[in-house]
Design a protein around this motif. Structure first.
Motif, PDB file in Angstrom:
ATOM      1  N   GLU A  85       0.866  -1.179   0.000  1.00 50.84           N
ATOM      2  CA  GLU A  85       0.000   0.000   0.000  1.00 50.84           C
ATOM      3  C   GLU A  85       0.906   1.234   0.000  1.00 50.84           C
ATOM      4  N   GLY A  86       0.788   2.076  -1.016  1.00 51.65           N
ATOM      5  CA  GLY A  86       1.616   3.279  -1.141  1.00 51.65           C
ATOM      6  C   GLY A  86       0.783   4.509  -1.397  1.00 51.65           C
ATOM      7  N   CYS A  87       1.471   5.602  -1.496  1.00 52.22           N
ATOM      8  CA  CYS A  87       0.800   6.886  -1.718  1.00 52.22           C
ATOM      9  C   CYS A  87       1.191   7.492  -3.061  1.00 52.22           C
ATOM     10  N   LEU A  88       1.694   6.681  -4.006  1.00 51.70           N
ATOM     11  CA  LEU A  88       2.114   7.189  -5.304  1.00 51.70           C
ATOM     12  C   LEU A  88       0.913   7.408  -6.206  1.00 51.70           C
ATOM     13  N   GLU A  89       1.001   8.396  -7.033  1.00 50.95           N
ATOM     14  CA  GLU A  89      -0.041   8.707  -7.996  1.00 50.95           C
ATOM     15  C   GLU A  89       0.603   8.915  -9.362  1.00 50.95           C
ATOM     16  N   GLU A  95      -4.934  15.522 -10.138  1.00 46.91           N
ATOM     17  CA  GLU A  95      -4.655  15.706  -8.714  1.00 46.91           C
ATOM     18  C   GLU A  95      -3.152  15.706  -8.455  1.00 46.91           C
ATOM     19  N   CYS A  96      -2.386  14.894  -9.205  1.00 50.61           N
ATOM     20  CA  CYS A  96      -0.929  14.853  -9.020  1.00 50.61           C
ATOM     21  C   CYS A  96      -0.281  16.178  -9.443  1.00 50.61           C
ATOM     22  N   GLN A  99      -0.813  18.782  -6.814  1.00 52.25           N
ATOM     23  CA  GLN A  99      -0.068  18.581  -5.569  1.00 52.25           C
ATOM     24  C   GLN A  99       1.449  18.694  -5.744  1.00 52.25           C
TER      25      GLN A  99
END
Length: 549
Positions: A85-89, A95-96, A99
């Motif tokens: 489970e990661g937070c990469l987009e 949205e990327c 941010q």
């Protein structure tokens, strides 16, 4: 640009020069296995299945409906090898982009970097010029050339895929038939309209006359308050009676004498209701009969006169015709002074055959029983010397066509076979027998009432010599029983006495017990089985009797 990035820049430039020299050369990793041409051409097939060989096969779950553990056949074959489970987009997502931080370099830093680049440029000299614009890391050309080359697959690889076929959709439709139509047309003339108008006026006049006649009838016969509430009063009376005799009604439906289990073959009768009529008090009950189709209603007669005649109904009246004239078997001598004595016999009872409508039997005051036919009105078919006193009742068996029952005031009840002149069974009851009757559920069960207030119930299949029930139902010093009748469907009998009362009695289980079948054989029921049961009893006695007369 910082000084740490200089070696990387020179490495990329050197690698690019090597690719330009031999662009078609394959790049192999140093740890790649060397395979021959035959091994390269060999196809290796691998089949992937969804079944997990390490999944358990003997899982048990608790079933709340059954209240026990049961083995389940549903096994989950899915296996998870890796989860991260990661937070990469993805960089192309909006949205990327929103941010991603954008840092602007200050002007002082940009100036210093420019001076350093100028110094490096002056120090390198011609090398920078040879590299040209392609060596500048910020340029577009340098970015395009710095992409890493793709390594081609060194093995033969075949990709296979399958897709299920979707069933074609079907459309169904229906259409109802249109309602029938017809074309109607007519021409109305003045006289047609006039005739219809006059007919309507006459109809209205008749309705007015009918209303006037109804009013006149109501005026002539004023309404009574009692007649208006008669139906409600009857319903209320029935409700009160049901509540008053609720215990008796419950006994009629559900009570069974539990003591029969300890009496072996004997039984009892349970008194239920006692019926009386004010106008018939102290009058002898002479006949009892259940109404056809209604097993809860019975008709009772008092002081009726029995005649040896046949009656048949017409639309408005009952007509009768002489069936036979009863006569004595001997001629009486003349009396004193030449007066001739009567030779006609007096009939006391009769009964029609259950299967042959033209055959009937008649009992007389002389104790004889005559078998007669409607086809022969001048003679008897057969005569039985039955009793020493008047014959009170004769009854054909409801199942066996040759058997009938009789009783008399000589304290006896007898069972006869019409082919024999002597009785098959004789029972002495120690009192005058008022009436006898066959049970509708068995060919071997009958009941009798005597003048000493006793009810006798016999079952020849259980005991051929004595009654299986002998019970008093009235006070023998004051009351005498005169008649008895079985209910056609319920285990109930009606008993009448000489004081105008009728008592209903319920038979205990032992009095209506059915015979048990032999082991391994089903119990045969029906009219044929009842005839066979009676025939078996008679066959034991016929061998001792003489041949038929």
């Amino acid at each position: 640009m910082s000084k740490d990035q200089a070696p990387a820049k020179s490495y990329k430039a050197g690698n690019k020069k090597k690719e330009d020299e031999d662009p078609g050369k394959l790049i192999k990793p140093p740890d790649q296995v060397e395979l021959t041409e035959a091994e390269l051409k060999d196809e290796i097939t691998r089949t992937l299945t969804a079944k997990n060989p390490h999944a358990p096969e003997n899982l048990a779950h608790y079933k709340f409906n059954d209240g026990a553990y049961k083995v389940t056949t549903v096994v989950n074959h899915m296996t998870v090898h890796f989860i991260l489970e990661g937070c990469l987009e993805h960089q192309d997502v909006d949205e990327c982009e929103s941010q991603t931080p954008t840092e602007e370099l200050p002007e002082d830093a940009s100036g210093e970097e420019g001076e350093e680049s100028d110094e490096e440029g002056s120090g390198d000299g011609g090398e920078e010029e040879e590299a040209g614009e392609d060596d500048i890391p910020d340029s577009v050309a340098s970015k395009a050339n710095t992409e890493e080359p793709k390594c081609t697959n060194q093995f033969n690889f075949i990709e296979r895929a399958s897709q299920t076929i979707n069933n074609p959709l079907e459309d169904r439709g229906c259409q109802t038939l249109p309602p029938p139509r017809c074309t109607y047309y007519a021409t109305a003339y003045q006289w047609d309209i006039y005739d219809v108008y006059m007919a309507e006026l006459q109809k209205q006049d008749m309705m007015k006359d009918g209303d006037k006649s109804k009013k006149m009838i109501l005026l002539e016969t004023p309404s009574d308050d009692i007649t208006q509430v008669s139906k409600s009063a009857k319903l209320l009376e029935r409700m009160v009676n049901q509540n008053t005799y609720n215990e008796v009604a419950q006994d009629f439906k559900y009570f069974e004498d539990a003591a029969d289990e300890f009496r072996e073959q004997e039984g009892t009768v349970l008194p239920l209701w006692k019926f009386t009529y004010d106008k018939a008090k102290m009058m002898c009950v002479t006949a009892l009969c259940w109404c056809d189709g209604r097993t809860t209603k019975a008709s009772i007669s008092f002081h009726c006169l029995l005649m040896a005649v046949l009656c048949h109904g017409s639309s408005n009246e009952l007509l009768f015709s002489d069936a036979i004239k009863l006569a004595l078997d001997y001629t009486a001598p003349d009396g004193p002074e030449g007066i001739q004595n009567l030779t006609a016999a007096s009939g006391t009872s009769f009964d029609f055959h259950k299967q042959f409508e033209d055959i009937y039997i008649v009992g007389t005051e002389e104790g004889k029983i005559h078998k007669c036919s409607k086809n022969y009105s001048n003679q008897y078919l057969k005569t039985f010397d039955a009793h020493n006193m008047p014959v009170d009742t004769v009854k054909w068996n409801p199942y066996h066509p040759k058997v009938f029952l009789s009783c008399s005031s000589d304290w006896t009840a007898k069972i006869w076979d019409m082919d024999y002149s002597t009785p098959m069974f004789t029972f002495e009851l120690n009192a005058s027998v008022g009436d006898v009757g066959w049970a509708p559920y068995s060919s071997t069960v009958f009941a009798a009432v005597t003048t000493d207030g006793l009810v006798h119930v016999f079952d020849l299949a259980i005991n051929k010599y004595q009654a299986i029930c002998q019970q008093p139902v009235v006070n023998k010093k004051k009351t005498k029983l005169t008649h008895i009748e079985f209910n056609p469907s319920n285990p109930v009998i009606l008993v009448g006495d000489d004081r105008g009362s009728v008592i209903s009695l319920k038979l205990s289980p032992n009095l209506r017990k059915k015979p048990k079948g032999k082991k391994g054989r089903d119990l045969v029921e029906g009219p044929e089985a009842e005839v066979a049961k009676m025939e078996k009893l008679l066959s034991l006695l016929r061998d001792l009797e003489q041949s038929p007369k």
